[in-house]
Design a protein around this motif. Sequence first.
Motif, PDB file in Angstrom:
ATOM      1  N   ASN A 181       0.826  -1.212   0.000  1.00  0.00           N
ATOM      2  CA  ASN A 181       0.000   0.000   0.000  1.00  0.00           C
ATOM      3  C   ASN A 181       0.856   1.254   0.000  1.00  0.00           C
ATOM      4  OD1 ASN A 181      -2.505  -1.337   0.048  1.00  0.00           O
ATOM      5  ND2 ASN A 181      -2.360  -1.663   2.263  1.00  0.00           N
ATOM      6  N   ASP A 182       1.974   1.220   0.775  1.00  0.00           N
ATOM      7  CA  ASP A 182       2.886   2.367   0.806  1.00  0.00           C
ATOM      8  C   ASP A 182       3.503   2.605  -0.561  1.00  0.00           C
ATOM      9  OD1 ASP A 182       2.481   2.695   3.572  1.00  0.00           O
ATOM     10  OD2 ASP A 182       4.055   1.225   4.027  1.00  0.00           O
ATOM     11  N   VAL A 183       3.933   1.529  -1.212  1.00  0.00           N
ATOM     12  CA  VAL A 183       4.537   1.648  -2.541  1.00  0.00           C
ATOM     13  C   VAL A 183       3.531   2.235  -3.529  1.00  0.00           C
ATOM     14  CG1 VAL A 183       5.574   0.395  -4.470  1.00  0.00           C
ATOM     15  CG2 VAL A 183       6.119  -0.275  -2.118  1.00  0.00           C
ATOM     16  N   ALA A 184       2.311   1.696  -3.514  1.00  0.00           N
ATOM     17  CA  ALA A 184       1.273   2.164  -4.445  1.00  0.00           C
ATOM     18  C   ALA A 184       0.942   3.634  -4.210  1.00  0.00           C
ATOM     19  CB  ALA A 184       0.025   1.301  -4.287  1.00  0.00           C
ATOM     20  N   SER A 217       1.927  -4.989  -8.023  1.00  0.00           N
ATOM     21  CA  SER A 217       2.071  -6.434  -8.090  1.00  0.00           C
ATOM     22  C   SER A 217       2.514  -6.890  -9.473  1.00  0.00           C
ATOM     23  CB  SER A 217       0.743  -7.101  -7.711  1.00  0.00           C
ATOM     24  OG  SER A 217       0.939  -8.407  -7.272  1.00  0.00           O
ATOM     25  N   ARG A 218       1.999  -6.238 -10.497  1.00  0.00           N
ATOM     26  CA  ARG A 218       2.413  -6.578 -11.863  1.00  0.00           C
ATOM     27  C   ARG A 218       3.882  -6.264 -12.086  1.00  0.00           C
ATOM     28  NH1 ARG A 218      -3.124  -4.222 -14.520  1.00  0.00           N
ATOM     29  NH2 ARG A 218      -4.297  -6.186 -14.526  1.00  0.00           N
ATOM     30  N   VAL A 219       4.341  -5.159 -11.540  1.00  0.00           N
ATOM     31  CA  VAL A 219       5.768  -4.819 -11.652  1.00  0.00           C
ATOM     32  C   VAL A 219       6.607  -5.888 -10.946  1.00  0.00           C
ATOM     33  CG1 VAL A 219       7.549  -3.172 -10.964  1.00  0.00           C
ATOM     34  CG2 VAL A 219       5.370  -2.347 -11.889  1.00  0.00           C
ATOM     35  N   GLY A 278       1.175 -12.478  -5.405  1.00  0.00           N
ATOM     36  CA  GLY A 278       0.155 -13.293  -6.028  1.00  0.00           C
ATOM     37  C   GLY A 278      -1.051 -12.533  -6.530  1.00  0.00           C
ATOM     38  N   LEU A 279      -1.150 -11.244  -6.202  1.00  0.00           N
ATOM     39  CA  LEU A 279      -2.323 -10.478  -6.628  1.00  0.00           C
ATOM     40  C   LEU A 279      -2.484 -10.464  -8.150  1.00  0.00           C
ATOM     41  CD1 LEU A 279      -2.299  -7.387  -4.232  1.00  0.00           C
ATOM     42  CD2 LEU A 279      -4.030  -9.197  -4.370  1.00  0.00           C
TER      43      LEU A 279
END
Length: 342
Positions: free
Chosen positions: A10-13, A24-26, A58-59
């Motif tokens: 969440n912090d990264v996003a 998550s894709r990255v 895994g998201l």
Amino acid sequence: MISLKTSTINDVARIAGVSKRTVSRVLNGSLSVGESTRVRVEKVIAELNYTPSPQARGLASSRSYLLGLIYDNPDALYLDDVQRGVLESCSQRGYELVVHPCRYRSETLVQDCFTFINRSKLDGVIILPPVSELEHLAQALDQAGQPYVRLTSVLLDEPSRSVVSDDRAAAAEMARYFAQLGHQHIAYISGPLRYKSSVERLNGFELGLSAYGIKLRSDWVLESEATYEAATQCAMQLLSQPERPTAIFAYNDQMAAGLLKAAHLLGIKVPEELSVAGFDDNLLASRVIPALTTIRRPVRQMAQLAATKIIMSIEDNDSAARNVAAKVAPTLVVRDSTLKQD
């Protein structure tokens, strides 16, 4: 003040101004993320020293990043080595480990294993002997499309699904060593002969002795459960006879330690009157008195190889999994429990 708070996805996003799914894709190397966005997210990840959890990774995929370990083995030292080896590979590739003891002879074994796999949402499983020797379990996993790798003493499956310890050759080496020490009166205490590893070691030991013209007496080959207590009883039986062996090879180190106890109880000196050897070279082997001559089976290396293979299979790279070594060679370790015959 130094903060002990761990950064989250969440912090990264939030800092990168993207969704959690994009982060998550990255993390999963998805090509659907634009270059500028990928660079921005990776910069934030580096600044926060963020380490993704398996759940976060895994998201954007159907993976759990969880591996299972299925076993029925009473040897805690063996299991510790296996887990350490698997975890070394898992930590390098972002996977976690879940362990599951089972009953090798249970009629519901396959069902129990699938319950464990489905409940834990495992990406793949590593199976230890003797459970790994069960063909009906391997066939069920194959039919279900469940990735697995078996640790065995003889090749039972495709190389991409196997890590094999050459127990037969190792037992033959121990036989040659006993013969070269001048022993003629040699006994063997086997593990349960329903285990392929027991058969491989017995056959290898007989083969090695035959090269020196030595044949094992049928009454000096005893089958036992692979435990300290059971081997102690077998050794008492062998060593209480009017004519007794001068050297005994045991299926594993725990059983060899049982031989040492029996010899002590009967006042038989090791190695002066009796040479004793085991198999595995676990922690016990170097700590008993006298320290055990044994076969060093590279259990941790086997577990690392198995984890590497299963991860490669999970990530749709079966050809790479096939290229990872499928066989390891145990080696003789000489210590204080064996001595040359006068």
